[in-house]
Enzyme design. Structure first.
Site, PDB file in Angstrom:
ATOM      1  N   GLU A   1      -4.291   3.550   7.571  1.00 28.89           N
ATOM      2  CA  GLU A   1      -2.820   4.034   7.572  1.00 28.89           C
ATOM      3  C   GLU A   1      -3.096   5.728   8.081  1.00 28.89           C
ATOM      4  OE1 GLU A   1      -0.115   1.694   4.454  1.00 28.89           O
ATOM      5  OE2 GLU A   1      -0.614   3.837   4.134  1.00 28.89           O
TER       6      GLU A   1
ATOM      7  N   ASP B   1       6.628  11.701  -0.588  1.00 30.27           N
ATOM      8  CA  ASP B   1       5.312  11.811  -0.946  1.00 30.27           C
ATOM      9  C   ASP B   1       4.969  12.981  -2.041  1.00 30.27           C
ATOM     10  OD1 ASP B   1       3.646  10.278   1.226  1.00 30.27           O
ATOM     11  OD2 ASP B   1       4.965  11.400   2.414  1.00 30.27           O
TER      12      ASP B   1
END
EC number: 4.2.1.20
Length: 265
Positions: free
Chosen positions: A48, A59
């Site tokens: 990824e 995040d």
């Protein structure tokens, strides 16, 4: 059969897919390329790549800072696509998934992005801030070039949402095993097991589990119930910690990747 489908279907019984995450351009695109090579050598089946974005709201602090560093260096979506194209010159077996936010893709244009991603041989795209109900146009563009559109599923996802995801998701499902942002703590494997059973009843796709996997022990525990184990924050932390020592960066990332991969295969 797509590269992602091949990876999930051809893995030996009892072995699980290892999916490490790194942010493209963090510490430089050349370093990212080297990290990708190291990850493959140490068991990565899928990589990824985080597409740098100025406001990475989903995040946690570690990965958010990696976005900041890459954005400060001027790394954008086109650079990430070029990086994947370079990687493909020597590797046509490891799947590449772009993980990022909607704004850069919208600015690029859905069909133009899909075409460019296909030209670079990207295998999947995960847009963390795109509601599935609004994904039809992007889905159509990606379907045209046989790129999977991957979605997040959380502990709070309703049955109604799961039923809808069953109609639009492809590749695999990214299951968020914790409430919170990337890098969070307190992984409850029993809760993950129970929820994965629920997801599998509604969605016929492999499931990768991410968030909260800190070491080989937690990776192995999760792998009993998941099809793939996804690890990001600790790898990104190594990139930050050893930003000025490339050899140590590569060595630590490689060692940790091997530890996780060995535990689940």
């Amino acid at each position: 059969m797509s590269r992602l489908s091949t990876i999930f279907t051809q893995l030996p019984v009892g072995k699980k897919v290892f999916i490490p995450f790194i942010t493209a351009g963090d510490s430089g695109l050349d370093n990212t390329f080297e990290l990708m090579q190291v990850l493959v050598k140490n068991g990565a089946d899928v990589i990824e790549l985080g597409v740098p974005f100025s406001d990475p709201i989903a995040d946690g602090p570690i990965i958010a800072k990696s976005h900041e560093r890459a954005v400060a260096d001027g790394v954008g979506l086109c650079d990430v696509l070029s990086l994947v194209k370079k990687f493909r010159q020597s590797n046509d077996t490891t799947a590449i998934v772009l993980m990022g936010y909607l704004n850069p893709i919208e600015a690029f244009g859905y069909q133009a992005f899909a075409n460019a991603a296909s030209e670079s041989a990207v295998d999947g795209v995960l847009v963390v801030d795109m509601p599935p109900e609004e994904a039809h146009d992007l889905k159509r563009s990606l379907d045209d070039v046989n790129i999977d559109l991957i979605f997040l599923v959380a502990l709070t996802t309703t049955d109604e949402r799961l039923a809808f995801l069953a109609t639009i998701a492809s590749g695999f499902i990214y299951f968020i095993s914790l409430k919170g942002v990337t890098g969070a703590e307190h992984l409850d494997v029993d809760l993950v097991k129970m929820y994965l059973l629920r997801v599998r009843k509604m969605i016929n796709l492999p499931i990768g589990v991410g968030f909260g996997i800190k070491n080989a022990k937690s990776a192995k525990a999760v792998s009993k119930y998941a099809d793939a184990v996804i690890v990001g924050s600790l790898l990104v932390a190594f990139v930050e910690q050893y930003a000025n020592d490339r050899n140590k960066m590569l060595a630590n990332v490689g060692y940790f990747a091997d530890e996780i991969s060995t535990a689940i295969k």
